[in-house]
Write a protein that holds these residues in place. Structure first.
Motif, PDB file in Angstrom:
ATOM      1  N   THR A   7     -29.234  61.397 -34.399  1.00  0.00           N
ATOM      2  CA  THR A   7     -29.191  59.973 -34.069  1.00  0.00           C
ATOM      3  C   THR A   7     -30.544  59.512 -33.544  1.00  0.00           C
ATOM      4  OG1 THR A   7     -26.837  60.117 -33.529  1.00  0.00           O
ATOM      5  CG2 THR A   7     -28.044  58.228 -32.662  1.00  0.00           C
ATOM      6  N   GLU A   8     -31.163  60.324 -32.707  1.00  0.00           N
ATOM      7  CA  GLU A   8     -32.491  59.991 -32.199  1.00  0.00           C
ATOM      8  C   GLU A   8     -33.488  59.866 -33.346  1.00  0.00           C
ATOM      9  OE1 GLU A   8     -33.607  62.888 -29.335  1.00  0.00           O
ATOM     10  OE2 GLU A   8     -32.172  62.212 -27.816  1.00  0.00           O
ATOM     11  N   LEU A   9     -33.385  60.755 -34.322  1.00  0.00           N
ATOM     12  CA  LEU A   9     -34.282  60.704 -35.468  1.00  0.00           C
ATOM     13  C   LEU A   9     -34.087  59.419 -36.258  1.00  0.00           C
ATOM     14  CD1 LEU A   9     -36.368  62.010 -37.325  1.00  0.00           C
ATOM     15  CD2 LEU A   9     -34.485  63.197 -38.487  1.00  0.00           C
ATOM     16  N   LYS A  10     -32.833  59.039 -36.470  1.00  0.00           N
ATOM     17  CA  LYS A  10     -32.544  57.809 -37.208  1.00  0.00           C
ATOM     18  C   LYS A  10     -33.114  56.599 -36.475  1.00  0.00           C
ATOM     19  CE  LYS A  10     -28.272  59.636 -39.213  1.00  0.00           C
ATOM     20  NZ  LYS A  10     -26.788  59.554 -39.221  1.00  0.00           N
ATOM     21  N   VAL A  11     -32.983  56.581 -35.145  1.00  0.00           N
ATOM     22  CA  VAL A  11     -33.521  55.478 -34.355  1.00  0.00           C
ATOM     23  C   VAL A  11     -35.040  55.436 -34.477  1.00  0.00           C
ATOM     24  CG1 VAL A  11     -33.839  54.595 -32.017  1.00  0.00           C
ATOM     25  CG2 VAL A  11     -31.599  55.446 -32.733  1.00  0.00           C
ATOM     26  N   ASP A  12     -35.669  56.610 -34.431  1.00  0.00           N
ATOM     27  CA  ASP A  12     -37.131  56.671 -34.552  1.00  0.00           C
ATOM     28  C   ASP A  12     -37.590  56.178 -35.916  1.00  0.00           C
ATOM     29  OD1 ASP A  12     -37.343  57.674 -32.014  1.00  0.00           O
ATOM     30  OD2 ASP A  12     -37.476  59.774 -32.639  1.00  0.00           O
ATOM     31  N   ILE A  13     -36.866  56.578 -36.959  1.00  0.00           N
ATOM     32  CA  ILE A  13     -37.212  56.133 -38.314  1.00  0.00           C
ATOM     33  C   ILE A  13     -37.078  54.626 -38.429  1.00  0.00           C
ATOM     34  CG2 ILE A  13     -36.498  56.208 -40.734  1.00  0.00           C
ATOM     35  CD1 ILE A  13     -35.700  59.130 -40.283  1.00  0.00           C
ATOM     36  N   PHE A  14     -35.956  54.090 -37.948  1.00  0.00           N
ATOM     37  CA  PHE A  14     -35.714  52.646 -38.017  1.00  0.00           C
ATOM     38  C   PHE A  14     -36.792  51.881 -37.258  1.00  0.00           C
ATOM     39  CE2 PHE A  14     -33.767  48.829 -36.134  1.00  0.00           C
ATOM     40  CZ  PHE A  14     -33.412  48.154 -37.286  1.00  0.00           C
ATOM     41  N   ARG A  15     -37.106  52.343 -36.046  1.00  0.00           N
ATOM     42  CA  ARG A  15     -38.108  51.670 -35.224  1.00  0.00           C
ATOM     43  C   ARG A  15     -39.478  51.700 -35.892  1.00  0.00           C
ATOM     44  NH1 ARG A  15     -37.893  47.690 -32.341  1.00  0.00           N
ATOM     45  NH2 ARG A  15     -35.885  48.552 -31.668  1.00  0.00           N
ATOM     46  N   THR A  16     -39.826  52.815 -36.482  1.00  0.00           N
ATOM     47  CA  THR A  16     -41.119  52.930 -37.159  1.00  0.00           C
ATOM     48  C   THR A  16     -41.220  51.949 -38.322  1.00  0.00           C
ATOM     49  OG1 THR A  16     -41.277  55.276 -36.558  1.00  0.00           O
ATOM     50  CG2 THR A  16     -42.682  54.512 -38.351  1.00  0.00           C
ATOM     51  N   ILE A  17     -40.103  51.793 -39.052  1.00  0.00           N
ATOM     52  CA  ILE A  17     -40.106  50.883 -40.207  1.00  0.00           C
ATOM     53  C   ILE A  17     -40.292  49.442 -39.770  1.00  0.00           C
ATOM     54  CG2 ILE A  17     -38.631  49.911 -42.022  1.00  0.00           C
ATOM     55  CD1 ILE A  17     -37.475  52.720 -42.415  1.00  0.00           C
ATOM     56  N   ILE A  18     -39.495  48.973 -38.813  1.00  0.00           N
ATOM     57  CA  ILE A  18     -39.554  47.555 -38.458  1.00  0.00           C
ATOM     58  C   ILE A  18     -40.817  47.207 -37.680  1.00  0.00           C
ATOM     59  CG2 ILE A  18     -37.038  47.394 -38.439  1.00  0.00           C
ATOM     60  CD1 ILE A  18     -37.188  47.270 -35.380  1.00  0.00           C
ATOM     61  N   GLU A  19     -41.498  48.218 -37.125  1.00  0.00           N
ATOM     62  CA  GLU A  19     -42.733  47.940 -36.390  1.00  0.00           C
ATOM     63  C   GLU A  19     -43.973  47.982 -37.278  1.00  0.00           C
ATOM     64  OE1 GLU A  19     -42.916  50.689 -33.182  1.00  0.00           O
ATOM     65  OE2 GLU A  19     -41.481  49.592 -31.913  1.00  0.00           O
ATOM     66  N   ASN A  20     -43.851  48.498 -38.497  1.00  0.00           N
ATOM     67  CA  ASN A  20     -45.036  48.677 -39.326  1.00  0.00           C
ATOM     68  C   ASN A  20     -44.960  48.022 -40.698  1.00  0.00           C
ATOM     69  OD1 ASN A  20     -46.872  50.803 -37.804  1.00  0.00           O
ATOM     70  ND2 ASN A  20     -44.746  51.488 -37.553  1.00  0.00           N
ATOM     71  N   ILE A  21     -43.772  47.623 -41.122  1.00  0.00           N
ATOM     72  CA  ILE A  21     -43.607  46.981 -42.423  1.00  0.00           C
ATOM     73  C   ILE A  21     -43.241  45.515 -42.193  1.00  0.00           C
ATOM     74  CG2 ILE A  21     -42.195  46.950 -44.522  1.00  0.00           C
ATOM     75  CD1 ILE A  21     -41.922  49.939 -44.301  1.00  0.00           C
ATOM     76  N   PRO A  22     -43.796  44.585 -42.992  1.00  0.00           N
ATOM     77  CA  PRO A  22     -43.483  43.162 -42.799  1.00  0.00           C
ATOM     78  C   PRO A  22     -42.052  42.819 -43.186  1.00  0.00           C
ATOM     79  CG  PRO A  22     -44.801  43.449 -44.781  1.00  0.00           C
ATOM     80  CD  PRO A  22     -44.768  44.787 -44.095  1.00  0.00           C
ATOM     81  N   ILE A  23     -41.125  43.275 -42.349  1.00  0.00           N
ATOM     82  CA  ILE A  23     -39.705  43.096 -42.632  1.00  0.00           C
ATOM     83  C   ILE A  23     -39.018  42.533 -41.395  1.00  0.00           C
ATOM     84  CG2 ILE A  23     -39.040  45.410 -41.859  1.00  0.00           C
ATOM     85  CD1 ILE A  23     -37.099  45.517 -44.226  1.00  0.00           C
ATOM     86  N   VAL A  24     -37.974  41.767 -41.628  1.00  0.00           N
ATOM     87  CA  VAL A  24     -37.134  41.253 -40.540  1.00  0.00           C
ATOM     88  C   VAL A  24     -35.730  41.801 -40.750  1.00  0.00           C
ATOM     89  CG1 VAL A  24     -36.172  39.215 -39.416  1.00  0.00           C
ATOM     90  CG2 VAL A  24     -38.492  39.138 -40.346  1.00  0.00           C
ATOM     91  N   VAL A  25     -35.204  42.467 -39.730  1.00  0.00           N
ATOM     92  CA  VAL A  25     -33.849  43.011 -39.785  1.00  0.00           C
ATOM     93  C   VAL A  25     -32.992  42.250 -38.788  1.00  0.00           C
ATOM     94  CG1 VAL A  25     -32.413  45.061 -39.504  1.00  0.00           C
ATOM     95  CG2 VAL A  25     -34.731  45.279 -40.433  1.00  0.00           C
ATOM     96  N   TRP A  26     -31.816  41.859 -39.201  1.00  0.00           N
ATOM     97  CA  TRP A  26     -30.959  41.064 -38.334  1.00  0.00           C
ATOM     98  C   TRP A  26     -29.491  41.424 -38.582  1.00  0.00           C
ATOM     99  CZ3 TRP A  26     -27.763  38.502 -41.573  1.00  0.00           C
ATOM    100  CH2 TRP A  26     -28.243  38.234 -42.866  1.00  0.00           C
ATOM    101  N   ALA A  27     -28.673  41.003 -37.657  1.00  0.00           N
ATOM    102  CA  ALA A  27     -27.231  41.241 -37.790  1.00  0.00           C
ATOM    103  C   ALA A  27     -26.479  40.092 -37.140  1.00  0.00           C
ATOM    104  CB  ALA A  27     -26.836  42.566 -37.148  1.00  0.00           C
ATOM    105  N   THR A  28     -25.320  39.768 -37.704  1.00  0.00           N
ATOM    106  CA  THR A  28     -24.452  38.732 -37.141  1.00  0.00           C
ATOM    107  C   THR A  28     -23.058  39.302 -36.966  1.00  0.00           C
ATOM    108  OG1 THR A  28     -23.931  37.902 -39.368  1.00  0.00           O
ATOM    109  CG2 THR A  28     -25.755  36.837 -38.196  1.00  0.00           C
ATOM    110  N   ASN A  29     -22.331  38.760 -35.998  1.00  0.00           N
ATOM    111  CA  ASN A  29     -20.971  39.247 -35.765  1.00  0.00           C
ATOM    112  C   ASN A  29     -19.970  38.491 -36.632  1.00  0.00           C
ATOM    113  OD1 ASN A  29     -20.613  36.751 -34.562  1.00  0.00           O
ATOM    114  ND2 ASN A  29     -20.646  37.547 -32.469  1.00  0.00           N
ATOM    115  N   GLU A  30     -18.710  38.661 -36.341  1.00  0.00           N
ATOM    116  CA  GLU A  30     -17.656  38.076 -37.167  1.00  0.00           C
ATOM    117  C   GLU A  30     -17.694  36.563 -37.172  1.00  0.00           C
ATOM    118  OE1 GLU A  30     -12.873  38.914 -37.907  1.00  0.00           O
ATOM    119  OE2 GLU A  30     -13.927  39.766 -36.181  1.00  0.00           O
ATOM    120  N   GLU A  31     -18.221  35.969 -36.102  1.00  0.00           N
ATOM    121  CA  GLU A  31     -18.287  34.504 -36.002  1.00  0.00           C
ATOM    122  C   GLU A  31     -19.594  33.939 -36.551  1.00  0.00           C
ATOM    123  OE1 GLU A  31     -17.380  36.418 -33.270  1.00  0.00           O
ATOM    124  OE2 GLU A  31     -15.266  36.114 -33.810  1.00  0.00           O
TER     125      GLU A  31
END
Length: 368
Positions: free
Chosen positions: A100-124
């Motif tokens: 899980t720590e590795l997955k978090v590190d991978i995700f963080r590295t991607i969003i901090e270095n690639i021109p991408i926006v990641v977002w999430a919305t709930n049921e509402e």
């Protein structure tokens, strides 16, 4: 939180702290290893056990251990033994799952270095996450949209349509230009128990630079194509020597594509100028494949259908052999040794036929 186990045994003898950590009933003082260890952690446990029992001293690793309620939790496990002791000692302490720590590190590295926006919305439709390096191009700070409703922030039909589709259980993919920034976006439904959609996660990649490069490349390809058309037109010039006499000298390599272009160009010019003679001079062509030779011969017959006479001059010996090998009937096709011979032939024919004829019987003019 300690435990002990015999070197040759599969049972662990538990301390009270170990029992508390794994929520094991106090009366359970020993437990079989196979009932405690998650399948994913078996190899790591065996490897550490072998090192310690072989005299390595100490071995540390991560393992998932089963709690009393049946769930599993990650623990940092340390095994050791004392010289001559018939038992292995062990300690455990709660730890986050390294995967899980590795997955978090991978995700963080991607969003901090690639021109991408990641977002999430709930049921509402409320934003619960909003981050990524791509926000810099839009002059937005991480978390700007958190707490806001996506359908209130965005009212354009593309965004609302994609979100409604995602909430309907289908993934979407779209490329859109928003305020001079080109975004490639994905909307993916988050499913809960029973497959019910309980939110949407999305990613928007800034591809503005890639689109700019693509447009520049397309412009360069268009320019190259225009230049090639000019070169092809220069490579197959049509010269009107006299009234009703056209010549097309060909030089260099002639393939099927160039032969097809010659046919189109020459037939259009014959029709346009109402020529009586069309001379194709191939003195400068030493190599021509069988398909191209067939194309040229078909061109001669097409010229005849337009009411003109096609003449081939300057046939190279190698090309003559190809024509013979094809077994083509050259009846009705005039072939001469040189362009000069071809022009003399046209002059003689025109003199014998008198002044230029109207040839209304061959090609009637259109009445507008």
């Amino acid at each position: 939180m300690l435990f002990t186990a015999p070197l040759a045994g599969d049972s662990l003898f538990l301390s009270r702290g170990f029992q508390d950590a794994l929520k094991i009933a106090p009366e359970t003082s020993a437990i079989e290893l196979k009932t405690l260890l998650h399948q994913e952690s078996v190899e790591a446990w065996k490897s550490a056990w072998a090192r310690v029992s072989g005299g390595a001293g100490t071995a540390a690793f991560y393992a998932k251990l089963r709690l009393e309620d049946g769930s599993y939790q990650a623990f940092a496990v340390t095994l050791w033994t004392s010289p001559g002791a018939p038992v292995v000692y062990g300690s455990v302490k709660p730890a986050s799952d390294p995967s899980t720590e590795l997955k978090v590190d991978i995700f963080r590295t991607i969003i901090e270095n690639i021109p991408i926006v990641v977002w999430a919305t709930n049921e509402e439709g409320i934003f619960t996450y909003h981050d990524g390096k791509g926000l810099e191009a839009a002059n937005l700070a991480p978390g700007t949209f958190v707490g806001h409703n996506v359908f209130q922030l965005f009212t354009d039909p593309v965004t609302t349509g994609n979100m409604k589709t995602a909430y309907g259980g289908e993934s979407t993919h779209v490329v859109a230009d928003i305020q001079d920034i080109v975004w490639e976006s994905w909307c993916l439904p988050i499913r809960g128990a029973g497959g019910k959609v309980r939110g949407v996660v999305g990613a928007s990649l800034n591809i503005t630079e890639a689109k700019r490069i693509e447009q520049e490349l397309r412009a360069k390809l268009d320019l190259i194509e225009k230049q090639q058309r000019v070169i092809r037109s220069l490579a197959t010039p049509i010269i009107q020597v006299w009234d009703e006499v056209l010549t097309m000298p060909m030089v260099g390599m002639v393939d099927s594509m160039r032969a097809s272009e010659v046919m189109d160009t020459l037939l259009q010019e014959v029709s346009k100028t109402r020529a009586r003679f069309a001379i194709i001079d191939i003195t400068g062509v030493e190599v021509m494949d069988t398909a191209t030779v067939s194309h040229i011969l078909r061109l001669m017959h097409a010229i005849q259908l337009l009411g003109a006479e096609g003449i081939i001059t300057g046939i190279h010996p190698a090309i003559a052999q190809i024509i013979v090998g094809l077994g083509v009937d050259l009846a009705g096709i005039k072939t001469l040794g040189s362009l000069r011979d071809g022009l003399r032939y046209c002059m003689a024919r025109m003199q014998s036929n008198g002044p230029a004829r109207e040839r209304s019987d061959a090609r009637p003019r259109s009445v507008r």
